[in-house]
Design an enzyme around this catalytic site. Structure first.
Site, PDB file in Angstrom:
ATOM      1  N   ASN A  44      45.410  39.545  38.282  1.00  0.00           N
ATOM      2  CA  ASN A  44      45.293  40.739  37.087  1.00  0.00           C
ATOM      3  C   ASN A  44      43.799  40.474  36.818  1.00  0.00           C
ATOM      4  O   ASN A  44      42.998  40.109  36.632  1.00  0.00           O
ATOM      5  CB  ASN A  44      46.519  40.425  35.998  1.00  0.00           C
ATOM      6  N   ILE A  45      43.435  42.121  36.326  1.00  0.00           N
ATOM      7  CA  ILE A  45      41.950  42.716  36.023  1.00  0.00           C
ATOM      8  C   ILE A  45      42.361  43.534  34.661  1.00  0.00           C
ATOM      9  O   ILE A  45      42.752  43.902  34.893  1.00  0.00           O
ATOM     10  CB  ILE A  45      41.928  43.405  37.577  1.00  0.00           C
ATOM     11  N   GLU A  46      41.278  42.472  34.036  1.00  0.00           N
ATOM     12  CA  GLU A  46      41.552  43.466  32.411  1.00  0.00           C
ATOM     13  C   GLU A  46      39.736  43.892  32.769  1.00  0.00           C
ATOM     14  O   GLU A  46      38.914  43.577  32.729  1.00  0.00           O
ATOM     15  CB  GLU A  46      41.296  41.744  31.131  1.00  0.00           C
ATOM     16  N   CYS A  55      48.216  44.424  35.493  1.00  0.00           N
ATOM     17  CA  CYS A  55      48.681  43.215  35.577  1.00  0.00           C
ATOM     18  C   CYS A  55      48.308  43.159  38.018  1.00  0.00           C
ATOM     19  O   CYS A  55      47.955  43.538  38.805  1.00  0.00           O
ATOM     20  CB  CYS A  55      49.946  43.241  36.293  1.00  0.00           C
ATOM     21  N   GLU A  57      51.047  41.705  39.750  1.00  0.00           N
ATOM     22  CA  GLU A  57      51.910  42.678  40.473  1.00  0.00           C
ATOM     23  C   GLU A  57      51.286  43.826  41.243  1.00  0.00           C
ATOM     24  O   GLU A  57      51.266  44.620  41.873  1.00  0.00           O
ATOM     25  CB  GLU A  57      52.474  42.574  40.010  1.00  0.00           C
ATOM     26  N   CYS A  88      55.979  42.474  34.016  1.00  0.00           N
ATOM     27  CA  CYS A  88      55.927  42.999  32.630  1.00  0.00           C
ATOM     28  C   CYS A  88      56.548  43.810  32.970  1.00  0.00           C
ATOM     29  O   CYS A  88      57.358  44.443  34.176  1.00  0.00           O
ATOM     30  CB  CYS A  88      54.727  43.453  31.994  1.00  0.00           C
ATOM     31  N   CYS A  91      55.321  46.709  35.532  1.00  0.00           N
ATOM     32  CA  CYS A  91      56.063  46.081  36.492  1.00  0.00           C
ATOM     33  C   CYS A  91      56.885  45.984  37.290  1.00  0.00           C
ATOM     34  O   CYS A  91      57.124  46.101  38.804  1.00  0.00           O
ATOM     35  CB  CYS A  91      54.580  44.686  36.758  1.00  0.00           C
TER      36      CYS A  91
HETATM   37  N1  THU Z   1      49.844  40.477  33.334  1.00  0.00           N
HETATM   38  C1  THU Z   1      49.965  40.434  34.462  1.00  0.00           C
HETATM   39  O1  THU Z   1      49.078  40.342  35.360  1.00  0.00           O
HETATM   40  N2  THU Z   1      51.594  40.457  35.275  1.00  0.00           N
HETATM   41  C2  THU Z   1      52.441  40.171  33.949  1.00  0.00           C
HETATM   42  O2  THU Z   1      54.076  40.840  34.962  1.00  0.00           O
HETATM   43  C3  THU Z   1      52.548  39.839  32.886  1.00  0.00           C
HETATM   44  C4  THU Z   1      50.633  40.431  32.013  1.00  0.00           C
HETATM   45  C5  THU Z   1      48.791  40.855  32.170  1.00  0.00           C
HETATM   46  C6  THU Z   1      48.384  41.237  31.913  1.00  0.00           C
HETATM   47  C7  THU Z   1      46.764  40.760  31.544  1.00  0.00           C
HETATM   48  O3  THU Z   1      46.363  40.969  31.959  1.00  0.00           O
HETATM   49  C8  THU Z   1      47.368  39.750  30.688  1.00  0.00           C
HETATM   50  O4  THU Z   1      48.729  39.093  31.354  1.00  0.00           O
HETATM   51  C9  THU Z   1      48.302  39.434  29.252  1.00  0.00           C
HETATM   52  O5  THU Z   1      49.041  40.024  29.043  1.00  0.00           O
END
Ligand code: THU
Length: 133
Positions: A44-46, A55, A57, A88, A91
């Site tokens: 994941n990259i915020e 996310c 995925e 999520c 995804c």
């Molecule tokens: N996140 C994912 O990378 N995949 C998911 O299926 C659920 C959530 C990440 C998004 C965000 O960077 C962090 O988890 C918290 O929500």
């Protein structure tokens, strides 16, 4: 019974170590295996503007597309702070676009695969794009 795919778990875990998650501090990793054996992974990259992040995925799917991966046989997902994290909703839809209903999805904890489900199981009655073609 097939052996839990430990190498795919390790690929997801390695990807998770590259997560950029300074805001949620919730690193996630995902790994996709294709029929030809290749594995594409992502984290994941915020972004400071929170909704712009994405996310693990989705990163993995981007690598899969750019690598021209063939049929996907299995997917593994891991989160550092949660055993058996599940993709999520968004995804699930993205994964469904490139997988089959019986594609296996491995849910992990920090030591390996703890549960295996199918795409159909996590996204029943989902929207499919066939009608748009
Ligand atoms: N996140 C994912 O990378 N995949 C998911 O299926 C659920 C959530 C990440 C998004 C965000 O960077 C962090 O988890 C918290 O929500």
């Amino acid at each position: 019974m097939t052996k839990p795919p430990h190498d795919l778990f390790l690929a997801a875990k390695e990807a998770m170590a590259k997560a950029y998650a300074p805001y949620s501090k919730f690193p996630v990793g995902a790994a996709i295996r294709c029929e030809d054996g290749r594995v594409f992974s992502g984290a994941n990259i915020e972004v400071a503007s929170y909704p712009e992040g994405w996310c693990a995925e989705t990163t993995a799917l981007g690598h899969y597309i750019m690598g021209s991966g063939g049929r996907i046989t299995e997917v593994a997902v891991i989160a550092e702070r949660m055993a058996k994290v599940t993709p999520c909703g968004g995804c699930r839809q993205r994964l469904a676009e490139f997988t089959q209903p019986d594609t296996r999805l491995h849910l992990c904890d920090n030591d390996g695969v703890v549960e295996t489900v199918t795409m159909e199981w996590i996204l029943p009655y989902g929207f499919r794009g066939d009608i748009l073609k």
